[in-house]
Design a protein around this motif. Structure first.
Motif, PDB file in Angstrom:
ATOM      1  N   GLU A  72       0.487  -1.326  -0.292  1.00 48.18           N
ATOM      2  CA  GLU A  72      -0.538   0.163  -0.086  1.00 48.18           C
ATOM      3  C   GLU A  72       0.842   1.365   0.054  1.00 48.18           C
ATOM      4  O   GLU A  72       0.314   1.955  -0.793  1.00 48.18           O
ATOM      5  CB  GLU A  72      -1.319   0.120   1.023  1.00 48.18           C
ATOM      6  CG  GLU A  72      -2.097   0.904   1.065  1.00 48.18           C
ATOM      7  CD  GLU A  72      -2.738   0.982   2.260  1.00 48.18           C
ATOM      8  OE1 GLU A  72      -3.794   1.920   2.511  1.00 48.18           O
ATOM      9  OE2 GLU A  72      -2.737  -0.128   3.035  1.00 48.18           O
ATOM     10  N   TYR A  76       1.494   4.712  -2.655  1.00 48.91           N
ATOM     11  CA  TYR A  76       1.139   5.754  -2.410  1.00 48.91           C
ATOM     12  C   TYR A  76       2.413   6.809  -3.065  1.00 48.91           C
ATOM     13  O   TYR A  76       2.477   7.707  -3.828  1.00 48.91           O
ATOM     14  CB  TYR A  76       0.724   5.834  -1.349  1.00 48.91           C
ATOM     15  CG  TYR A  76      -0.215   5.259  -0.435  1.00 48.91           C
ATOM     16  CD1 TYR A  76      -1.703   5.686  -1.745  1.00 48.91           C
ATOM     17  CD2 TYR A  76      -0.554   4.678   0.898  1.00 48.91           C
ATOM     18  CE1 TYR A  76      -3.291   5.786  -0.790  1.00 48.91           C
ATOM     19  CE2 TYR A  76      -1.878   4.584   0.967  1.00 48.91           C
ATOM     20  CZ  TYR A  76      -3.202   4.908  -0.219  1.00 48.91           C
ATOM     21  OH  TYR A  76      -4.220   4.896   0.560  1.00 48.91           O
ATOM     22  N   SER A  77       3.282   5.651  -2.593  1.00 42.71           N
ATOM     23  CA  SER A  77       4.598   6.529  -4.399  1.00 42.71           C
ATOM     24  C   SER A  77       4.890   6.595  -4.935  1.00 42.71           C
ATOM     25  O   SER A  77       5.301   7.631  -5.481  1.00 42.71           O
ATOM     26  CB  SER A  77       6.337   5.523  -3.457  1.00 42.71           C
ATOM     27  OG  SER A  77       5.787   5.190  -1.584  1.00 42.71           O
ATOM     28  N   SER A  79       2.295   7.009  -6.634  1.00 41.44           N
ATOM     29  CA  SER A  79       1.576   8.605  -7.345  1.00 41.44           C
ATOM     30  C   SER A  79       2.072   9.620  -6.597  1.00 41.44           C
ATOM     31  O   SER A  79       1.487  10.515  -6.438  1.00 41.44           O
ATOM     32  CB  SER A  79      -0.257   8.132  -6.720  1.00 41.44           C
ATOM     33  OG  SER A  79      -0.040   7.955  -5.414  1.00 41.44           O
ATOM     34  N   ARG A  81       2.344  10.745  -3.342  1.00 43.16           N
ATOM     35  CA  ARG A  81       1.823  10.579  -1.678  1.00 43.16           C
ATOM     36  C   ARG A  81       2.810  10.072  -1.347  1.00 43.16           C
ATOM     37  O   ARG A  81       2.036   8.878   0.000  1.00 43.16           O
ATOM     38  CB  ARG A  81       0.767  10.580  -1.822  1.00 43.16           C
ATOM     39  CG  ARG A  81      -0.741  10.707  -3.138  1.00 43.16           C
ATOM     40  CD  ARG A  81      -1.649  10.335  -2.532  1.00 43.16           C
ATOM     41  NE  ARG A  81      -1.980   9.616  -4.193  1.00 43.16           N
ATOM     42  CZ  ARG A  81      -3.109   8.439  -3.358  1.00 43.16           C
ATOM     43  NH1 ARG A  81      -4.607   9.312  -3.195  1.00 43.16           N
ATOM     44  NH2 ARG A  81      -3.428   7.470  -4.457  1.00 43.16           N
ATOM     45  N   LEU A  84       1.696  10.483   2.502  1.00 47.01           N
ATOM     46  CA  LEU A  84       0.372   9.220   2.846  1.00 47.01           C
ATOM     47  C   LEU A  84       1.202   7.943   2.843  1.00 47.01           C
ATOM     48  O   LEU A  84       0.253   7.029   3.871  1.00 47.01           O
ATOM     49  CB  LEU A  84      -0.980   9.472   2.265  1.00 47.01           C
ATOM     50  CG  LEU A  84      -1.936   8.315   2.080  1.00 47.01           C
ATOM     51  CD1 LEU A  84      -2.503   8.748   3.523  1.00 47.01           C
ATOM     52  CD2 LEU A  84      -2.588   8.880   0.702  1.00 47.01           C
ATOM     53  N   ALA A  85       1.624   7.652   2.333  1.00 43.75           N
ATOM     54  CA  ALA A  85       2.777   6.194   2.632  1.00 43.75           C
ATOM     55  C   ALA A  85       3.358   5.989   3.290  1.00 43.75           C
ATOM     56  O   ALA A  85       3.389   5.260   4.496  1.00 43.75           O
ATOM     57  CB  ALA A  85       3.765   6.013   1.010  1.00 43.75           C
TER      58      ALA A  85
END
Length: 263
Positions: A72, A76-77, A79, A81, A84-85
């Motif tokens: 997960e 996020y990485s 994209s 983010r 968030l990651a």
């Protein structure tokens, strides 16, 4: 060229046929084993036919990766983010995951180097191996396979190529886990929505934590099925040659393309 050693049981076997299929030694580039262990811990051990280690490491990878939310965080990485990651990672599991992950990579590399040595020594002994096993509930034999067919079977559903190659335990292990990946990632549902043009709904139901397991599993299953089928063919020819040379020693045999005259 092979050398016959002292009489008695062989020190090393090149291949063993059982109701679970064909287990054998083969030369493999340690860098390829290293790559597949990086891709998915346990896969390098599967290629080396060290199945118990492969089952343990691959199950550990799924369990600890899921507990730490590694995939997960990777999604996020990708994209951008990054905050968030970092926030989704379960830090109490990350260190334990990293230690076992690195150990699995190193262990597969060391085992591949040793397996290559054992392969050359077993080849020098030139021991004839069993060509078929017949039990009340199972018949297993060394026969010619179609490597491309094995690869295509695993491409459609990982595990089927291994079943085609008579690797029963590994095949059903792959089928079992692929069902889990399909179910928890919702990939097939997302694919159906994508084909219907409902992109936002497809993005909403997909679970990246489980989806990111699937490319490595798919590629590893295809590669293993293809290489195993090729080795089936090699061992089939080798067993036939060994048998015929002992049965008809007065006739020189050349069953392999480019084979040199025996020394």
């Amino acid at each position: 060229m092979s050398y016959q050693f002292l009489s008695g049981p062989p020190r090393r076997q090149q291949a063993l046929l059982s109701i679970d299929g064909l287990t054998f030694l083969r030369w493999q580039d340690p860098r390829i084993i290293l790559w597949w262990s990086i891709s998915f811990p346990g896969f390098g051990h599967f290629l080396l036919h060290r199945f118990v280690r492969g089952f343990i490491f691959s199950t550990w990878e799924v369990g600890m990766n899921s507990a730490a939310h590694i995939n997960e965080a990777i999604a996020y990485s990708f994209s951008g983010r990054f905050e968030l990651a970092i926030s989704v990672l379960e830090k109490k599991w990350v260190i334990a995951y990293a230690i076992v992950y690195l150990f699995a990579i190193w262990d597969s590399y060391v085992k591949s180097v040793d397996a290559n040595k054992q392969y050359h020594l077993a080849k020098l002994e030139g021991v004839q191996f069993q060509s078929n096993v017949m039990k009340p509930w199972c018949i297993t034999s060394i026969g010619q396979k179609r490597p491309v067919a094995a690869m295509v079977c695993s491409m459609f559903f990982p595990g089927l190529g291994q079943l085609y190659n008579n690797r029963i335990s590994l095949g059903f292990y792959g089928v079992f886990w692929w069902f889990i990946y399909l179910t928890l990632s919702h990939s097939h549902e997302a694919l159906l929505l994508l084909l219907l043009g409902r992109l936002s709904e497809a993005n909403a139901i997909i679970d990246p934590q489980w989806l990111l397991f699937m490319p490595s599993v798919l590629g590893g299953a295809m590669y293993d099925a293809y290489m195993t089928a090729r080795d089936h063919n090699r061992l089939f020819r080798l067993e036939q040659k060994t048998y015929l040379e002992k049965r008809y020693p007065q006739f020189p045999l050349r069953l392999f393309e480019g084979e040199r005259e025996p020394c």
